[in-house]
Scaffold this motif. Structure first.
Motif, PDB file in Angstrom:
ATOM      1  N   ASP A  64       0.896  -1.239  -0.019  1.00 16.32           N
ATOM      2  CA  ASP A  64       0.013   0.032   0.026  1.00 16.32           C
ATOM      3  C   ASP A  64       0.965   1.231   0.111  1.00 16.32           C
ATOM      4  O   ASP A  64       1.887   1.244   0.670  1.00 16.32           O
ATOM      5  N   VAL A  65       0.425   2.407  -0.662  1.00 19.74           N
ATOM      6  CA  VAL A  65       0.966   3.692  -0.463  1.00 19.74           C
ATOM      7  C   VAL A  65       0.911   4.046   0.801  1.00 19.74           C
ATOM      8  O   VAL A  65      -0.063   4.096   1.509  1.00 19.74           O
ATOM      9  N   ALA A  66       2.234   4.664   1.222  1.00 26.01           N
ATOM     10  CA  ALA A  66       2.203   5.259   2.824  1.00 26.01           C
ATOM     11  C   ALA A  66       1.234   6.469   2.797  1.00 26.01           C
ATOM     12  O   ALA A  66       1.330   7.345   1.891  1.00 26.01           O
ATOM     13  N   GLN A  67       0.389   6.396   3.948  1.00 22.92           N
ATOM     14  CA  GLN A  67      -0.340   7.707   4.175  1.00 22.92           C
ATOM     15  C   GLN A  67       0.422   8.616   4.558  1.00 22.92           C
ATOM     16  O   GLN A  67       1.320   8.610   5.409  1.00 22.92           O
ATOM     17  N   PRO A  68      -0.191   9.814   4.486  1.00 25.02           N
ATOM     18  CA  PRO A  68       0.592  11.029   5.050  1.00 25.02           C
ATOM     19  C   PRO A  68       0.393  11.041   6.653  1.00 25.02           C
ATOM     20  O   PRO A  68      -0.388  10.582   7.215  1.00 25.02           O
ATOM     21  N   ARG A  77      -0.785  18.744   8.863  1.00 25.88           N
ATOM     22  CA  ARG A  77      -0.736  20.024   9.606  1.00 25.88           C
ATOM     23  C   ARG A  77       0.266  20.819   8.882  1.00 25.88           C
ATOM     24  O   ARG A  77      -0.293  22.001   8.715  1.00 25.88           O
ATOM     25  N   ASN A  78       1.309  20.461   8.317  1.00 28.15           N
ATOM     26  CA  ASN A  78       1.992  21.443   7.577  1.00 28.15           C
ATOM     27  C   ASN A  78       1.170  21.791   6.363  1.00 28.15           C
ATOM     28  O   ASN A  78       1.559  23.047   5.770  1.00 28.15           O
ATOM     29  N   ALA A  79       0.542  20.781   5.575  1.00 31.02           N
ATOM     30  CA  ALA A  79      -0.280  21.363   4.426  1.00 31.02           C
ATOM     31  C   ALA A  79      -1.026  22.414   4.892  1.00 31.02           C
ATOM     32  O   ALA A  79      -1.630  23.277   4.019  1.00 31.02           O
ATOM     33  N   ALA A  80      -2.073  22.192   5.902  1.00 33.62           N
ATOM     34  CA  ALA A  80      -2.829  23.067   6.542  1.00 33.62           C
ATOM     35  C   ALA A  80      -2.191  24.587   6.784  1.00 33.62           C
ATOM     36  O   ALA A  80      -2.729  25.655   6.545  1.00 33.62           O
ATOM     37  N   LEU A  97      -5.363  15.421   3.369  1.00 35.49           N
ATOM     38  CA  LEU A  97      -6.514  15.393   3.997  1.00 35.49           C
ATOM     39  C   LEU A  97      -7.310  14.229   3.790  1.00 35.49           C
ATOM     40  O   LEU A  97      -7.693  13.452   4.527  1.00 35.49           O
ATOM     41  N   TYR A  98      -7.511  13.898   2.613  1.00 40.76           N
ATOM     42  CA  TYR A  98      -8.240  12.573   2.165  1.00 40.76           C
ATOM     43  C   TYR A  98      -7.452  11.507   2.274  1.00 40.76           C
ATOM     44  O   TYR A  98      -8.403  10.601   2.824  1.00 40.76           O
TER      45      TYR A  98
END
Length: 207
Positions: free
Chosen positions: A3-7, A13-16, A59-60
């Motif tokens: 599976d692709v690693a989730q954020p 939080r950095n993206a927010a 986020l998704y």
């Protein structure tokens, strides 16, 4: 297949935080804008759109949630021409001429019009402006440039700009065709002038 690693929580939080900072920069650019198509606002808009997209994606991936914001990617309101990644271009040309021999100019217009020396009212040669209208209506600008002396004209300075542009529908800009001559959208330019040692010089829009 793994599976692709989730954020991580930190990545979300950095993206927010990046979205918040982009909103502040966009507001500051709007408050300081100098005109309707201010390039600072355009750059801030694009940065905010990218930050919002990035946040929505992580986020998704992390929480299976989405934001209530939708960033428009199609051409339309809120879209700006980008000189680094243009969707379309405009080629703007200016050539200056000195009317060195009005009689020769009017004679060339007579030949285009098909009038004779005994014609009582040769329309194409009735004035210099009428002769110019006949000349530019008959020949392409490049041909006039190549035959300028033959038409009684003396070439002056000229410049050609290639600028980024938004895709336009036929007839959209014909009413005000030169309003979008924005140096900030310049991709490259070519100048011809006696002040240069070389006949053709390519100028970097960054300088």
């Amino acid at each position: 297949m793994p599976d692709v690693a989730q954020p991580t929580i930190a990545e979300v939080r950095n993206a927010a935080e990046a979205v918040k900072a982009a909103i502040d920069r966009h507001l500051a650019a709007v408050e300081a804008r100098t005109g309707e198509n201010d390039p600072g606002v355009a750059a801030a808009y694009e940065a905010l759109a990218r930050a919002a997209d990035d946040y929505d994606e992580v986020l998704y991936d992390a929480y299976d949630e989405v934001t209530p914001f939708e960033v428009p990617h199609e051409t339309g309101v809120g879209h700006y021409a980008d000189p680094d990644d243009p969707e379309a271009i405009s080629v703007l040309i200016r050539r200056d001429y000195l009317i060195a021999d009005p009689l020769r100019l009017r004679a060339a217009a007579l030949r285009i019009d098909g009038s004779t020396a005994v014609d009582p009212a040769p329309v194409a040669a009735s004035s210099v402006t009428a002769a110019l209208g006949a000349l530019f209506g008959e020949y392409e600008p490049d041909e006039i440039a190549g035959r300028a002396e033959q038409f009684g004209l003396e070439e002056g300075d000229s410049t050609l700009w290639v600028t980024a542009a938004d895709p336009a529908e036929p007839g959209d800009w014909l009413g005000e065709p030169f309003d979008d001559a924005d140096p900030e959208l310049l991709i490259c330019r070519f100048d011809v002038s006696e002040v240069y040692d070389d006949e053709l010089e390519v100028l970097d829009p960054e300088h």
